[in-house]
Write a protein that holds these residues in place. Structure first.
Motif, PDB file in Angstrom:
ATOM      1  N   GLU A   1      -4.447  28.149 -45.042  1.00 41.41           N
ATOM      2  CA  GLU A   1      -5.417  27.176 -44.537  1.00 41.41           C
ATOM      3  C   GLU A   1      -5.159  25.831 -45.194  1.00 41.41           C
ATOM      4  N   ASN A   2      -6.023  24.883 -44.953  1.00 42.33           N
ATOM      5  CA  ASN A   2      -5.826  23.558 -45.550  1.00 42.33           C
ATOM      6  C   ASN A   2      -5.769  23.650 -47.082  1.00 42.33           C
ATOM      7  N   GLY A   3      -4.722  23.003 -47.655  1.00 35.35           N
ATOM      8  CA  GLY A   3      -4.568  23.014 -49.123  1.00 35.35           C
ATOM      9  C   GLY A   3      -3.812  24.230 -49.625  1.00 35.35           C
ATOM     10  N   GLU A   4      -3.407  25.094 -48.700  1.00 36.12           N
ATOM     11  CA  GLU A   4      -2.705  26.316 -49.107  1.00 36.12           C
ATOM     12  C   GLU A   4      -1.256  26.312 -48.634  1.00 36.12           C
ATOM     13  N   VAL A   5      -0.477  27.191 -49.272  1.00 35.84           N
ATOM     14  CA  VAL A   5       0.915  27.388 -48.850  1.00 35.84           C
ATOM     15  C   VAL A   5       1.180  28.887 -48.756  1.00 35.84           C
ATOM     16  N   LEU A   6       2.130  29.233 -47.918  1.00 38.54           N
ATOM     17  CA  LEU A   6       2.590  30.621 -47.865  1.00 38.54           C
ATOM     18  C   LEU A   6       3.920  30.691 -48.616  1.00 38.54           C
ATOM     19  N   ILE A   7       3.979  31.606 -49.560  1.00 38.13           N
ATOM     20  CA  ILE A   7       5.165  31.705 -50.424  1.00 38.13           C
ATOM     21  C   ILE A   7       5.867  33.035 -50.172  1.00 38.13           C
TER      22      ILE A   7
ATOM     23  N   GLY B   1       9.079  31.855 -56.091  1.00 39.32           N
ATOM     24  CA  GLY B   1       9.069  32.014 -54.644  1.00 39.32           C
ATOM     25  C   GLY B   1       9.417  30.711 -53.936  1.00 39.32           C
ATOM     26  N   GLU B   2       9.584  30.835 -52.634  1.00 42.90           N
ATOM     27  CA  GLU B   2       9.943  29.677 -51.817  1.00 42.90           C
ATOM     28  C   GLU B   2       8.795  29.425 -50.830  1.00 42.90           C
ATOM     29  N   VAL B   3       8.418  28.173 -50.707  1.00 41.06           N
ATOM     30  CA  VAL B   3       7.358  27.824 -49.765  1.00 41.06           C
ATOM     31  C   VAL B   3       7.925  27.944 -48.336  1.00 41.06           C
ATOM     32  N   VAL B   4       7.322  28.812 -47.525  1.00 42.96           N
ATOM     33  CA  VAL B   4       7.808  28.967 -46.150  1.00 42.96           C
ATOM     34  C   VAL B   4       6.880  28.302 -45.138  1.00 42.96           C
ATOM     35  N   GLU B   5       5.670  28.018 -45.523  1.00 34.57           N
ATOM     36  CA  GLU B   5       4.737  27.261 -44.674  1.00 34.57           C
ATOM     37  C   GLU B   5       3.826  26.486 -45.592  1.00 34.57           C
ATOM     38  N   SER B   6       3.536  25.247 -45.234  1.00 38.25           N
ATOM     39  CA  SER B   6       2.664  24.451 -46.096  1.00 38.25           C
ATOM     40  C   SER B   6       1.558  23.777 -45.307  1.00 38.25           C
ATOM     41  N   LYS B   7       0.334  23.947 -45.798  1.00 33.97           N
ATOM     42  CA  LYS B   7      -0.797  23.183 -45.287  1.00 33.97           C
ATOM     43  C   LYS B   7      -1.355  22.326 -46.424  1.00 33.97           C
ATOM     44  N   SER B   8      -0.445  21.870 -47.293  1.00 35.60           N
ATOM     45  CA  SER B   8      -0.849  21.067 -48.451  1.00 35.60           C
ATOM     46  C   SER B   8       0.052  19.844 -48.529  1.00 35.60           C
TER      47      SER B   8
ATOM     48  N   GLU C   1       6.028  21.161 -49.952  1.00 44.66           N
ATOM     49  CA  GLU C   1       6.574  21.234 -48.596  1.00 44.66           C
ATOM     50  C   GLU C   1       7.477  22.445 -48.449  1.00 44.66           C
ATOM     51  N   LYS C   2       7.714  22.791 -47.225  1.00 41.60           N
ATOM     52  CA  LYS C   2       8.564  23.927 -46.897  1.00 41.60           C
ATOM     53  C   LYS C   2       9.903  23.779 -47.615  1.00 41.60           C
ATOM     54  N   GLY C   3      10.368  24.864 -48.216  1.00 38.95           N
ATOM     55  CA  GLY C   3      11.642  24.813 -48.942  1.00 38.95           C
ATOM     56  C   GLY C   3      11.483  24.579 -50.431  1.00 38.95           C
ATOM     57  N   ASP C   4      10.302  24.123 -50.867  1.00 35.57           N
ATOM     58  CA  ASP C   4      10.090  23.946 -52.307  1.00 35.57           C
ATOM     59  C   ASP C   4      10.148  25.311 -53.009  1.00 35.57           C
ATOM     60  N   ILE C   5      10.674  25.290 -54.233  1.00 33.46           N
ATOM     61  CA  ILE C   5      10.703  26.505 -55.054  1.00 33.46           C
ATOM     62  C   ILE C   5       9.581  26.379 -56.088  1.00 33.46           C
ATOM     63  N   VAL C   6       8.772  27.424 -56.175  1.00 36.92           N
ATOM     64  CA  VAL C   6       7.598  27.363 -57.061  1.00 36.92           C
ATOM     65  C   VAL C   6       7.572  28.571 -57.995  1.00 36.92           C
TER      66      VAL C   6
ATOM     67  N   TYR D   1       1.339  35.377 -59.337  1.00 39.14           N
ATOM     68  CA  TYR D   1       0.632  36.215 -58.358  1.00 39.14           C
ATOM     69  C   TYR D   1       1.151  37.649 -58.276  1.00 39.14           C
ATOM     70  N   GLY D   2       2.285  37.922 -58.918  1.00 38.72           N
ATOM     71  CA  GLY D   2       2.663  39.314 -59.128  1.00 38.72           C
ATOM     72  C   GLY D   2       3.458  39.990 -58.045  1.00 38.72           C
ATOM     73  N   TRP D   3       3.321  41.316 -58.036  1.00 39.34           N
ATOM     74  CA  TRP D   3       4.240  42.176 -57.313  1.00 39.34           C
ATOM     75  C   TRP D   3       3.890  42.287 -55.833  1.00 39.34           C
ATOM     76  N   GLN D   4       4.279  41.251 -55.062  1.00 36.33           N
ATOM     77  CA  GLN D   4       4.085  41.289 -53.619  1.00 36.33           C
ATOM     78  C   GLN D   4       5.143  40.391 -52.971  1.00 36.33           C
ATOM     79  N   THR D   5       5.501  40.720 -51.731  1.00 39.96           N
ATOM     80  CA  THR D   5       6.626  40.016 -51.084  1.00 39.96           C
ATOM     81  C   THR D   5       6.235  38.640 -50.544  1.00 39.96           C
ATOM     82  N   TYR D   6       4.976  38.464 -50.246  1.00 31.78           N
ATOM     83  CA  TYR D   6       4.470  37.151 -49.809  1.00 31.78           C
ATOM     84  C   TYR D   6       3.133  36.911 -50.504  1.00 31.78           C
ATOM     85  N   TYR D   7       2.768  35.640 -50.575  1.00 29.63           N
ATOM     86  CA  TYR D   7       1.461  35.323 -51.150  1.00 29.63           C
ATOM     87  C   TYR D   7       0.993  33.992 -50.587  1.00 29.63           C
TER      88      TYR D   7
END
Lengths: 337, 337
Positions: free
Chosen positions: B34-40, B77-84, B88-93, B97-103
Motif C-alpha cells: 500500500e502507500n508507503g510500502e514496498v514488496l521485497i 532483499g530486492e525491492v520488486v514493487e514500490s509504493k514509497s 524504488e524497484k531494483g533497490d537492495i535493502v 523480517y526473517g525466514w520468508q521468500t517475500y515481505y
C-alpha cells in the motif's frame, strides 16, 4: 626494653584450612637500630583474608610468604628508639613487617601516621587497606548511581561494611548479605543498609535475593564467591557491574571451585565482572585516604573493630576470619600505646 | 510475480538441540504494497547462533520469537514493487523480517544498502552484524595493544575471523582456536593468524594454550565458553580483558553449564570479563561500518562465506552452526539478484 622479641613463622604451607601446625612461634634477639633505622614496638597486627593466598606457593598478584620466615602483614607500631632524622621516639608508624613484637626498620620502610585523626588502629582498617579496597573497588569498578541497587556479600566484614556505607553515601539502595542476625542487625541499624539477608538461615538464596532486590541488582560487590554469588548473578540487571573483591568461600577449598559458568549471564545482561587488588590503585591512595577520613569526620562513615588481645592470639584471630564470626576489621592488640 | 510466498514458522520451542520439529514450512498469500510500502523479494537469509536464544521463552536481551510466527532474522532483499518515495524497484535493502521468500514492508522498516561497495551479502556478514560484533567487542572491551597476545575461540566463524583480523590490524599476536585442520589452515594462511589450536584433536587444551601463548593471554575474545574457555582463563595475564561474545557450547545444553568458577582468577589477575551484545553499540554502527568497509577496500580485511542454496535449506543451515563445520559467515541464498 626487651632484648628478645617474639615472631610467628610460616612453618608449613597449608592444604585446606590452616591450623596450629601452619604456624611456629620463635623468640629471637632484638637488633639495635643503626644509622637511618628505628626500633619499632608493635601495637596492632592486622589479619586479613588475602594472607591465605600468600601461604601457598602459587602464582598470584603478590609473591607467596617464604617458608620459615616471619609472616608479613600490616602493622601499627610505636618508635621506641630512633637513629633516623625522619622519625622520632613516640611516633606512630604503619608498616608491613608482620607478625613480630619488635622490628628494626629503615625509616623509609614505614610511614608515620597522624595519631590525632582517628584511633591509630583505623589505619589498618577504615583508613587503610580495607577502607581503600572498598573505596576503589566500589567507585572505580562498581560505579553505583543514585537509586541503583547495590548488593554486598561479606557485608559485615571490614571491606563489605565500608563498601556498603560508601554506596549509601552515593545514594544507592544497599542490600547486605552476612552470616548472622547480629551482623544483619548491625548493618540495618548502625549502617542504615536497606535490606539484609542471613545466608546461614536462608534455605533459598535465589528467592531471598529476588525478594530483597525487586528491581534487580545493578552492582554486586563480592567478597565471598561460591553459591552466594551464583544466586546474586541470577538477578543482575542489564549493564550490571560485578566487583570481584574476594572469594573467601574458596580460599580453603582443597578441590576445584566448581559452579555455574557465568558467560551466558554476562552476555544476556551485557554485564561486567572485574577482579582487582588494592595495589592496582597504589598511585591514588592519598585520594582514597583523604575521602575516607573526610567521611569519617563528617560522621557519614563508621566502622567496627573486633580486637583480640595478645600476640599469642594472632593465629587464632587469623583462623577466625574463615569462620565468619567477626564484625568489621579484625585486629590483634599486641601492646598498649 | 508469485502470488504466494513461503515462510518458516517456529513450530515448537526446542529443548536441547533444535531439529526438524522445531520448524514448520507454510505457504501464504503475498500482500500487495500500500502507500508507503514496498514488496521485497528475499535474496539472502542470515542464520546466526544468537537466534537459538530467541527460540526459548526466557528473559534475554531481546524478546523470544513468537510461537507459530515467522522466525525473524537478518535478510537482504530486492525491492520488486514500490509504493514509497523512499525506495524504488531494483533497490537492495537489508531488514530483519526473517525466514520468508517475500515481505511487504513499510519503507522505514528496511534500509537501502550500497550494492557497489561489496557483494550485497557482506551486509549480513563482515559489513553487518558479525563484522560489527567483532569490531565493537574487540576494540571497546578487548582493547588490544600492539604486541599483546589475543586469543580467539570460534576463530573460523564469521565473528571470530573478523575479530582476529582486526586484532592483527592493531598489531597484536593472534592465536585462533577452531575445530578442524582445514579451518586452521585458512586462519594461518589466508588470515595470517600467528598460531592456531585444533580443539578437536588436542587432548590437553591447557598445555596447548600454554605452548601457543608463551607470554600469556592479554585479550580473550570468546565465542564458545565451556571447557575451551576454562583452559584459556588459566593463562590470562595481569589486567587481561575477556570479551564474552558468545557461548555456543552451552546454547543447546539441557542441564546447567557447570565449570570452574572464575572469581579467583579474576582477582589474582585483576582481570575483566565483560559480556555484550551488538545492540549496546547501536549509536555507533555507522562508525563501525565505515571502518570495516575501509579495511575491506584496503585489502586489510577479508572474509569467507558459506552459502547454501534454496529456501528449504534454511533450517539445516541453522542447525549446521552448532556442528561447527562452516568457515566464515553462514548464509542461505534464496533467489538470484
Amino acid at each position: 626494653m626487651d632484648a628478645k622479641k617474639q615472631q610467628i613463622l610460616l612453618a608449613e604451607r597449608p592444604t585446606g584450612t590452616p591450623d596450629k601446625n601452619t604456624f611456629k612461634f620463635v623468640e629471637t634477639d632484638v637488633k639495635q637500630p643503626e644509622n637511618g633505622e628505628v626500633l619499632i614496638r608493635t601495637l596492632f597486627v592486622s589479619v586479613d583474608p588475602y594472607m591465605r593466598g600468600r601461604m601457598v606457593d602459587a602464582p598470584s598478584y603478590i609473591p607467596p610468604f617464604e617458608l620459615h620466615a616471619v609472616i608479613e602483614g600490616g602493622v601499627i607500631g610505636e618508635v621506641v628508639e630512633s637513629k633516623s632524622h625522619q622519625l622520632e621516639k613516640g611516633d606512630i608508624v604503619i608498616g608491613g613487617y608482620g607478625w613480630q613484637t619488635y622490628y628494626t626498620a629503615k625509616a623509609t620502610e614505614v610511614r608515620k601516621i597522624d595519631k590525632d585523626l582517628a584511633p591509630v588502629s583505623t589505619h589498618l582498617g577504615i583508613l587503610g587497606i580495607t577502607g581503600l579496597t572498598a573505596y576503589f573497588g566500589l567507585l572505580d569498578i562498581g560505579k553505583p548511581k543514585e537509586g541503583e541497587t547495590v548488593v554486598i556479600s561479606g557485608a559485615a566484614g571490614a571491606v563489605g561494611s565500608a563498601a556498603g556505607q560508601i554506596a549509601k553515601i552515593k545514594g544507592a539502595r544497599v542490600v547486605g548479605i552476612a552470616g548472622s542476625d547480629e551482623k544483619n542487625q548491625y548493618l540495618k541499624e548502625k549502617l542504615q543498609f536497606d535490606e539484609t539477608i542471613n545466608y546461614k538461615t536462608t534455605s533459598n538464596m535465589k528467592a531471598a535475593i529476588e525478594k530483597a532486590c525487586p528491581n534487580g541488582v545493578d552492582v554486586y560487590f563480592d567478597n565471598v564467591g561460591g553459591e552466594i554469588s551464583d544466586a546474586v548473578h541470577a538477578y543482575v540487571n542489564k549493564f550490571a557491574r560485578i566487583v570481584v573483591c574476594g572469594a573467601i568461600s574458596s580460599y580453603n577449598l582443597e578441590g576445584e571451585d566448581i559452579g555455574p559458568r557465568v558467560q551466558t549471564t554476562l552476555i544476556k545482561k551485557s554485564a561486567l565482572m572485574q577482579g582487582f587488588t588494592l595495589g592496582d590503585f597504589s598511585d591514588r591512595f592519598s585520594e582514597g585516604s583523604a575521602a575516607l577520613a573526610a567521611w569519617l569526620q563528617e560522621g557519614k562513615l563508621t566502622y567496627e573493630e573486633t580486637i583480640k588481645e595478645g600476640f599469642e592470639q594472632i593465629p587464632d584471630a587469623f583462623l577466625d576470619l574463615f569462620k565468619g564470626n567477626n564484625i568489621g576489621k579484625l585486629l590483634v592488640k599486641v601492646a598498649e600505646q
